[in-house]
Enzyme design. Sequence first.
Site, PDB file in Angstrom:
ATOM      1  N   ARG A   1       4.460 -13.040   9.604  1.00 32.27           N
ATOM      2  CA  ARG A   1       5.179 -11.776   9.494  1.00 32.27           C
ATOM      3  C   ARG A   1       6.534 -11.871  10.147  1.00 32.27           C
ATOM      4  O   ARG A   1       6.697 -12.622  11.111  1.00 32.27           O
ATOM      5  CB  ARG A   1       4.462 -10.709  10.328  1.00 32.27           C
ATOM      6  CG  ARG A   1       3.391 -10.037   9.707  1.00 32.27           C
ATOM      7  CD  ARG A   1       2.723  -9.017  10.603  1.00 32.27           C
ATOM      8  NE  ARG A   1       1.722  -8.476   9.732  1.00 32.27           N
ATOM      9  CZ  ARG A   1       1.865  -7.358   9.034  1.00 32.27           C
ATOM     10  NH1 ARG A   1       2.909  -6.601   9.202  1.00 32.27           N
ATOM     11  NH2 ARG A   1       0.943  -6.977   8.193  1.00 32.27           N
TER      12      ARG A   1
ATOM     13  N   LYS B   1       3.940   0.887  10.580  1.00 34.74           N
ATOM     14  CA  LYS B   1       4.095   2.181   9.919  1.00 34.74           C
ATOM     15  C   LYS B   1       3.707   3.317  10.851  1.00 34.74           C
ATOM     16  O   LYS B   1       4.337   4.359  10.866  1.00 34.74           O
ATOM     17  CB  LYS B   1       3.189   2.232   8.683  1.00 34.74           C
ATOM     18  CG  LYS B   1       3.846   1.693   7.440  1.00 34.74           C
ATOM     19  CD  LYS B   1       2.862   1.679   6.287  1.00 34.74           C
ATOM     20  CE  LYS B   1       3.187   0.536   5.348  1.00 34.74           C
ATOM     21  NZ  LYS B   1       2.060   0.124   4.528  1.00 34.74           N
TER      22      LYS B   1
ATOM     23  N   GLU C   1       0.879  -1.148   0.000  1.00 38.52           N
ATOM     24  CA  GLU C   1       0.000   0.000   0.000  1.00 38.52           C
ATOM     25  C   GLU C   1       0.932   1.218   0.000  1.00 38.52           C
ATOM     26  O   GLU C   1       1.781   1.328   0.879  1.00 38.52           O
ATOM     27  CB  GLU C   1      -0.797  -0.027   1.306  1.00 38.52           C
ATOM     28  CG  GLU C   1      -2.202   0.451   1.188  1.00 38.52           C
ATOM     29  CD  GLU C   1      -2.910   0.355   2.528  1.00 38.52           C
ATOM     30  OE1 GLU C   1      -3.530   1.342   2.912  1.00 38.52           O
ATOM     31  OE2 GLU C   1      -2.821  -0.711   3.186  1.00 38.52           O
TER      32      GLU C   1
HETATM   33  P1  ATP Z   1       1.070  -1.729   8.087  1.00 42.43           P
HETATM   34  O1  ATP Z   1       0.136  -2.664   8.764  1.00 42.43           O
HETATM   35  O2  ATP Z   1       2.165  -1.229   8.961  1.00 42.43           O
HETATM   36  O3  ATP Z   1       0.378  -0.655   7.294  1.00 42.43           O
HETATM   37  P2  ATP Z   1       1.119  -3.504   5.921  1.00 42.43           P
HETATM   38  O4  ATP Z   1       1.464  -4.894   6.165  1.00 42.43           O
HETATM   39  O5  ATP Z   1      -0.314  -3.211   5.796  1.00 42.43           O
HETATM   40  O6  ATP Z   1       1.818  -2.620   7.014  1.00 42.43           O
HETATM   41  P3  ATP Z   1       1.528  -3.235   3.142  1.00 42.43           P
HETATM   42  O7  ATP Z   1       2.067  -2.103   2.377  1.00 42.43           O
HETATM   43  O8  ATP Z   1       0.117  -3.586   2.956  1.00 42.43           O
HETATM   44  O9  ATP Z   1       1.864  -2.943   4.658  1.00 42.43           O
HETATM   45  O10 ATP Z   1       2.430  -4.507   2.913  1.00 42.43           O
HETATM   46  C1  ATP Z   1       2.821  -4.978   1.647  1.00 42.43           C
HETATM   47  C2  ATP Z   1       3.179  -6.415   1.719  1.00 42.43           C
HETATM   48  O11 ATP Z   1       4.231  -6.626   2.652  1.00 42.43           O
HETATM   49  C3  ATP Z   1       2.004  -7.249   2.175  1.00 42.43           C
HETATM   50  O12 ATP Z   1       1.907  -8.376   1.326  1.00 42.43           O
HETATM   51  C4  ATP Z   1       2.362  -7.635   3.581  1.00 42.43           C
HETATM   52  O13 ATP Z   1       1.834  -8.868   3.893  1.00 42.43           O
HETATM   53  C5  ATP Z   1       3.880  -7.641   3.559  1.00 42.43           C
HETATM   54  N1  ATP Z   1       4.411  -7.333   4.883  1.00 42.43           N
HETATM   55  C6  ATP Z   1       4.213  -6.219   5.599  1.00 42.43           C
HETATM   56  N2  ATP Z   1       4.804  -6.300   6.800  1.00 42.43           N
HETATM   57  C7  ATP Z   1       5.416  -7.505   6.839  1.00 42.43           C
HETATM   58  C8  ATP Z   1       6.210  -8.199   7.813  1.00 42.43           C
HETATM   59  N3  ATP Z   1       6.492  -7.668   9.001  1.00 42.43           N
HETATM   60  N4  ATP Z   1       6.664  -9.432   7.497  1.00 42.43           N
HETATM   61  C9  ATP Z   1       6.403  -9.978   6.304  1.00 42.43           C
HETATM   62  N5  ATP Z   1       5.666  -9.393   5.360  1.00 42.43           N
HETATM   63  C10 ATP Z   1       5.166  -8.171   5.611  1.00 42.43           C
HETATM   64 MG    MG Z   2      -1.778  -3.394   4.392  1.00 42.88          MG
END
Ligand code: ATP
Ligand code: MG
Length: 559
Positions: free
Chosen positions: A262, A272, A37
């Site tokens: 994760r 974030k 995102e």
């Molecule tokens: P936040 O919850 O902090 O906004 P997010 O996971 O929603 O983070 P995205 O931009 O949606 O952030 O993540 C993009 C991709 O990265 C998704 O497929 C997500 O599953 C993966 N991802 C994010 N954080 C992690 C993590 N800590 N470990 C592994 N994969 C991750």
């Molecule tokens: Mg997300």
Amino acid sequence: MNTEETAPGKHFIRQIIERDVRSGKWSGRVVTRFPPEPNGYLHIGHAKSVCLNFGMAAEYGGTCHLRMDDTNPVKEELEYVEAIKEDVRWLGFDWGEHFHYASDYFEQMYKYAVELIRQGNAYVCALSSEEWKDYRGIPEKPGMESPHRNRPVDENLELFSMMRAGEFPDGAMVLRAKIDMGSPNLHMRDPVLYRILKAKHPHTDGVWCIYPTYDFAHCLEDSIEGITHSLCTLEFEVHRPLYDWILDKLGIHHPQQIEFARLNMTYTVMSKRKLINLINEGYVDGWDDPRLPTVRGMRRRGVTPASIRNFCERIGVTKYDSLTDTALLEHFIRDDLNRHATRALAVLNPVKLIIENYPEDEEEEFDAVNNPESPDAGTRKIPFGRELYIEREDFMEDPPKKYYRLAPGREVRLRYACLITCTGVKKDEVSGEIEKIYCRWDPDSRGGGAPDGRKVKGTIHWVSARHAGEADVRLYDRLFNVEEPGADNGEDYLTHINQDSLRTVKAKVEPSLMNAAAGSHIQFERLGYFYADHVNSKPGKPVFNRTATLRDQWAKKGQ
Ligand code: ATP
Ligand code: MG
């Protein structure tokens, strides 16, 4: 704490993909995607997902798409899009022609929604979100059906098209999937597919005032792009029945969603929201602050892409949440830098050392090895003279037994140069601080060897006072002083900030370092790995960031 997530090699996702390739499912194709995102910069957790998605595609001759998951119009900013591309490229991956915006599929998604309405599988519901809470109920008890659940298809079609035309205010209506109000899985109790949001979308710019929810959009994005293996984090496991339901009802290409845990790491936070807070509240200097676990922060610290990839391969993927030791990442950073970083001599906390029996007007040069791990890196000349700087910590007036460095009457080796014996010190009369250390050298030990084979245990580093340059060195340490600063999920992490996470010193460095190329990696012998900061370092005015010390806590734990 789980320090070892899983054995590397054939983790379960690799096994699934390999089986599918062998059985000819998807005609042997592998198409994955990384769908961030664009509402923040990438961090080490994202890097795990990047390495997994791009890595699996590369390994099985497939492709991996980079997709901006920009279905949520209010939160996204275009500046993040370019930053994400740059970071993925820096990590070493290439999406080829497959850069996509989820918002490019809005028209197609709308058509799919209309199709579900036609089938009788979706309806327009006018309950407020407050009211819906009562209707949806709790997992232990079936929910109640919306009074609009059995609205005729024609009426639904008309209302949905009016929603699109902007004829209702925000929140007045939603489109719901008609699934099962008795399902123990709340995500299957007539979930929202579309909501009204009169917000400007940065990419579609005012064309839409209804937006698909994550659950409706994501499976369609995957389907439209012909993804085969949709890898996501564990929290989406409960959403999978909905992912499958939507694609089954529409009868379109149906990727397999596979969930993995994760990445969580000790001594840092990854959400974030918390990262943004640390930046906005001035605890760190921005998204690329070397203390953050962001990709650009790590890059600025001097972490190499290879070490991140090696780390991600090593932790593998699992189905259970765990906490990975930051020392393991640091281990891979050292492992890579040890092989590639040029060696140099620098003194971070200098004190003068005078060689009494070395003529004042003389100087000479010694050969120093550039990288013992890489013979091709060759040698360089380092200047030597009567006055040197050594590390204050390498001298003790009254040393304990096991101290092998310099002390009155003791002999040590100056790295690459010669043997010296300490004859005395001069102290500041008021403070008592040592100002100068006096020594005599053995001219027959030129090059560092003992002429008579006598044992000299300690070796210390030094720079010639006359030739040394001065450089700013930033000594970074972990940002938090507890293993799980984010454990309570509240604002407590701010109370666990390590007050010593950045110390800047003026170091005395050997002449070659004064022109270190910005972006280069250097090992200061005996001190650690340093990085010529690509933002601030200039020829003649170098700035070095400490990437890691030499102490490998992971190796010490006997892993
Ligand atoms: P936040 O919850 O902090 O906004 P997010 O996971 O929603 O983070 P995205 O931009 O949606 O952030 O993540 C993009 C991709 O990265 C998704 O497929 C997500 O599953 C993966 N991802 C994010 N954080 C992690 C993590 N800590 N470990 C592994 N994969 C991750
Ligand atoms: Mg997300």
